[in-house]
Design a protein around this motif. Structure first.
Motif, PDB file in Angstrom:
ATOM      1  N   GLN A  84       1.855  -2.964   9.785  1.00  0.00           N
ATOM      2  CA  GLN A  84       0.192  -3.302   9.548  1.00  0.00           C
ATOM      3  C   GLN A  84      -0.171  -2.422   8.236  1.00  0.00           C
ATOM      4  O   GLN A  84      -0.883  -2.940   7.726  1.00  0.00           O
ATOM      5  CB  GLN A  84      -0.617  -2.605  10.911  1.00  0.00           C
ATOM      6  N   LEU A  99       1.232  -4.362   5.395  1.00  0.00           N
ATOM      7  CA  LEU A  99       0.294  -5.655   5.207  1.00  0.00           C
ATOM      8  C   LEU A  99      -0.786  -5.453   4.509  1.00  0.00           C
ATOM      9  O   LEU A  99      -1.423  -6.069   3.667  1.00  0.00           O
ATOM     10  CB  LEU A  99       0.379  -6.316   6.433  1.00  0.00           C
ATOM     11  N   GLN A 100      -1.640  -4.543   4.849  1.00  0.00           N
ATOM     12  CA  GLN A 100      -2.942  -4.115   4.569  1.00  0.00           C
ATOM     13  C   GLN A 100      -2.803  -3.853   3.131  1.00  0.00           C
ATOM     14  O   GLN A 100      -3.705  -4.175   2.082  1.00  0.00           O
ATOM     15  CB  GLN A 100      -3.772  -3.249   5.331  1.00  0.00           C
ATOM     16  N   GLN A 144      -0.606  -4.535   0.851  1.00  0.00           N
ATOM     17  CA  GLN A 144      -0.163  -5.793   0.057  1.00  0.00           C
ATOM     18  C   GLN A 144      -1.386  -6.791   0.058  1.00  0.00           C
ATOM     19  O   GLN A 144      -1.752  -7.354  -0.975  1.00  0.00           O
ATOM     20  CB  GLN A 144       1.039  -6.587   0.626  1.00  0.00           C
ATOM     21  N   ARG A 145      -2.198  -6.820   1.186  1.00  0.00           N
ATOM     22  CA  ARG A 145      -3.305  -8.033   1.222  1.00  0.00           C
ATOM     23  C   ARG A 145      -4.436  -7.539   0.295  1.00  0.00           C
ATOM     24  O   ARG A 145      -5.049  -8.476  -0.553  1.00  0.00           O
ATOM     25  CB  ARG A 145      -3.750  -8.232   2.645  1.00  0.00           C
ATOM     26  N   ARG A 146      -4.540  -6.169   0.199  1.00  0.00           N
ATOM     27  CA  ARG A 146      -5.871  -5.575  -0.540  1.00  0.00           C
ATOM     28  C   ARG A 146      -5.509  -5.313  -1.967  1.00  0.00           C
ATOM     29  O   ARG A 146      -6.330  -4.768  -2.546  1.00  0.00           O
ATOM     30  CB  ARG A 146      -6.401  -4.542   0.226  1.00  0.00           C
ATOM     31  N   GLU A 147      -4.297  -5.310  -2.163  1.00  0.00           N
ATOM     32  CA  GLU A 147      -3.572  -4.935  -3.636  1.00  0.00           C
ATOM     33  C   GLU A 147      -3.999  -3.558  -4.086  1.00  0.00           C
ATOM     34  O   GLU A 147      -4.295  -3.503  -5.167  1.00  0.00           O
ATOM     35  CB  GLU A 147      -4.022  -6.259  -4.606  1.00  0.00           C
ATOM     36  N   SER A 166       1.853  -6.649  -4.187  1.00  0.00           N
ATOM     37  CA  SER A 166       1.644  -7.759  -4.255  1.00  0.00           C
ATOM     38  C   SER A 166       2.340  -8.693  -3.897  1.00  0.00           C
ATOM     39  O   SER A 166       3.525  -8.350  -3.472  1.00  0.00           O
ATOM     40  CB  SER A 166       1.292  -8.162  -5.748  1.00  0.00           C
ATOM     41  N   SER A 167       2.277 -10.012  -3.874  1.00  0.00           N
ATOM     42  CA  SER A 167       3.172 -10.944  -3.308  1.00  0.00           C
ATOM     43  C   SER A 167       4.564 -11.173  -4.302  1.00  0.00           C
ATOM     44  O   SER A 167       5.802 -11.586  -3.834  1.00  0.00           O
ATOM     45  CB  SER A 167       2.619 -12.324  -3.231  1.00  0.00           C
TER      46      SER A 167
END
Length: 103
Positions: free
Chosen positions: A36, A39-40, A42-45, A58-59
């Motif tokens: 988690q 993922l957070q 990565q999502r929030r950069e 990042s992706s």
């Protein structure tokens, strides 16, 4: 340290796509919490500094592992473990009996 090892390390960086995390019991809970956080990030950069190296998740530069193998009752969201006791279904439930999932 696998993704971005320190300069004095004796191994080369390992891409996240080559990492699988395995855990059991309470380690499964820790692994899910760790996932988690990744993922957070990565999502929030957000940027993270590891061993003096600034990482921009990042992706394009994945930090999420390729997979996880978890064995723990808390990791079994579907309650599919046959050894876990099943509660008795009662007609007085808020959810009608015919809408309950029986595994």
């Amino acid at each position: 340290a696998l993704l971005y090892p320190p300069l004095w390390s004796h191994h080369k960086p390992t891409p996240a796509s080559d990492i699988v995390i395995a855990a059991d019991s309470s380690g499964g809970s820790l692994a899910l919490g760790f996932l988690q956080v990744l993922l957070q990030l990565q999502r929030r950069e957000h940027t993270v500094t590891v061993h003096g190296t600034t990482i921009h998740p990042s992706s394009k530069s994945a930090i999420v592992p390729a997979g996880m193998a978890l064995l723990s009752p808390i990791c079994d969201a579907s309650n599919a473990f046959p050894s876990m006791p099943r509660p008795q279904v009662r007609a007085s439930r808020a959810v009608p009996v015919h809408m309950c999932l029986h595994v």
